[in-house]
Design a protein around this motif. Structure first.
Motif, mmCIF file in Angstrom:
data_model
loop_
_atom_site.group_PDB
_atom_site.id
_atom_site.type_symbol
_atom_site.label_atom_id
_atom_site.label_comp_id
_atom_site.label_asym_id
_atom_site.label_seq_id
_atom_site.Cartn_x
_atom_site.Cartn_y
_atom_site.Cartn_z
ATOM 1 N N GLN A 1 0.194 18.236 -5.571
ATOM 2 C CA GLN A 1 -1.180 17.783 -5.757
ATOM 3 C C GLN A 1 -1.303 16.883 -6.990
ATOM 4 N N ARG A 2 -0.652 17.277 -8.067
ATOM 5 C CA ARG A 2 -0.710 16.466 -9.292
ATOM 6 C C ARG A 2 -0.016 15.124 -9.080
ATOM 7 N N LEU A 3 1.125 15.139 -8.387
ATOM 8 C CA LEU A 3 1.828 13.886 -8.101
ATOM 9 C C LEU A 3 0.956 12.946 -7.281
ATOM 10 N N ARG A 4 0.289 13.476 -6.251
ATOM 11 C CA ARG A 4 -0.589 12.631 -5.413
ATOM 12 C C ARG A 4 -1.760 12.096 -6.217
ATOM 13 N N GLN A 5 -2.309 12.948 -7.078
ATOM 14 C CA GLN A 5 -3.432 12.524 -7.912
ATOM 15 C C GLN A 5 -3.009 11.375 -8.834
ATOM 16 N N LEU A 6 -1.846 11.528 -9.482
ATOM 17 C CA LEU A 6 -1.364 10.467 -10.373
ATOM 18 C C LEU A 6 -1.047 9.202 -9.592
ATOM 19 N N TYR A 7 -0.518 9.357 -8.386
ATOM 20 C CA TYR A 7 -0.224 8.199 -7.534
ATOM 21 C C TYR A 7 -1.507 7.444 -7.206
ATOM 22 N N ARG A 8 -2.563 8.181 -6.790
ATOM 23 C CA ARG A 8 -3.832 7.530 -6.429
ATOM 24 C C ARG A 8 -4.459 6.847 -7.643
ATOM 25 N N GLN A 9 -4.406 7.507 -8.799
ATOM 26 C CA GLN A 9 -4.960 6.898 -10.016
ATOM 27 C C GLN A 9 -4.208 5.623 -10.377
ATOM 28 N N ALA A 10 -2.871 5.659 -10.260
ATOM 29 C CA ALA A 10 -2.069 4.478 -10.588
ATOM 30 C C ALA A 10 -2.381 3.328 -9.636
ATOM 31 N N GLN A 11 -2.568 3.635 -8.347
ATOM 32 C CA GLN A 11 -2.910 2.589 -7.379
ATOM 33 C C GLN A 11 -4.275 1.984 -7.700
ATOM 34 N N LYS A 12 -5.225 2.842 -8.055
ATOM 35 C CA LYS A 12 -6.576 2.376 -8.389
ATOM 36 C C LYS A 12 -6.549 1.493 -9.641
ATOM 37 N N GLN A 13 -5.800 1.933 -10.660
ATOM 38 C CA GLN A 13 -5.712 1.150 -11.895
ATOM 39 C C GLN A 13 -5.037 -0.193 -11.658
ATOM 40 N N GLN A 14 -4.040 -0.197 -10.800
ATOM 41 C CA GLN A 14 -3.354 -1.445 -10.499
ATOM 42 C C GLN A 14 -4.283 -2.397 -9.743
#
Length: 174
Positions: free
Chosen positions: A140-153
């Motif tokens: 869950q934490r990995l997916r959350q960080l992945y989504r945040q990184a995609q949004k920031q990019q």
């Protein structure tokens, strides 16, 4: 005049000769260079090495008098003299291991960067592969960080989530 017998020269063995003066100078220069390397190291690093107390004191003194040209040069020569009486193989091996340790750490960080980039490029498939390899990883934490990184990019913001993902990877892969 008697002729030289060839048998006399067959018994000559070059390994029995003492080292040449040039060879001795090269060895002393290598020891002095090793001493200079020790002087350039920090106190914490020196404490980890198998250095006898008199040599360690000489190294500390050389570090203190680094600004005095002639005194520093003579102190380096003294360090080389002290090292002549030592078996430096153990010290050289410890220095090699210390250098190699930083190479291993750099390779580990490169591997973590590659994993992070794989997750950012591959998404859920890369996260699943990582979770299979490291069961202690929090999906869950990995997916959350992945989504945040995609949004920031997508918003052209600084990659704070990608950095956080790297830190988390370092935590679970150590």
């Amino acid at each position: 005049m008697a002729a030289n017998k060839p048998e006399e020269f067959d018994e000559f063995d070059a390994t029995e000769l003492p080292p040449s003066k040039s060879q001795l100078k090269r060895e002393m220069s290598q020891l002095q260079a090793l001493g200079e390397r020790l002087v350039a190291m920090q106190h914490g690093q020196l404490e980890q090495l198998p250095i006898p107390e008199p040599l360690l004191d000489a190294v500390y003194l050389a570090q203190r008098i680094r600004n005095t040209r002639e005194g520093y040069r003579r102190q380096l020569q003294y360090i080389g003299k002290l090292m002549r009486g030592l078996d430096t193989e153990e010290l050289e091996q410890a220095l090699h291991d210390m250098d190699h340790q930083s190479d291993v750490q750099n390779a580990f960080f490169h591997q973590l960067e590659k994993r992070r980039d794989d997750i950012l490029a591959g998404g859920d498939e890369a996260i699943q592969t990582l979770v299979e390899e490291y069961p202690s990883a929090d999906r869950q934490r990995l997916r959350q960080l992945y989504r945040q990184a995609q949004k920031q990019q997508a918003e052209n913001k600084p990659p704070a989530a990608a950095r956080e993902l790297f830190k988390y990877l370092r935590e679970i892969c150590s």
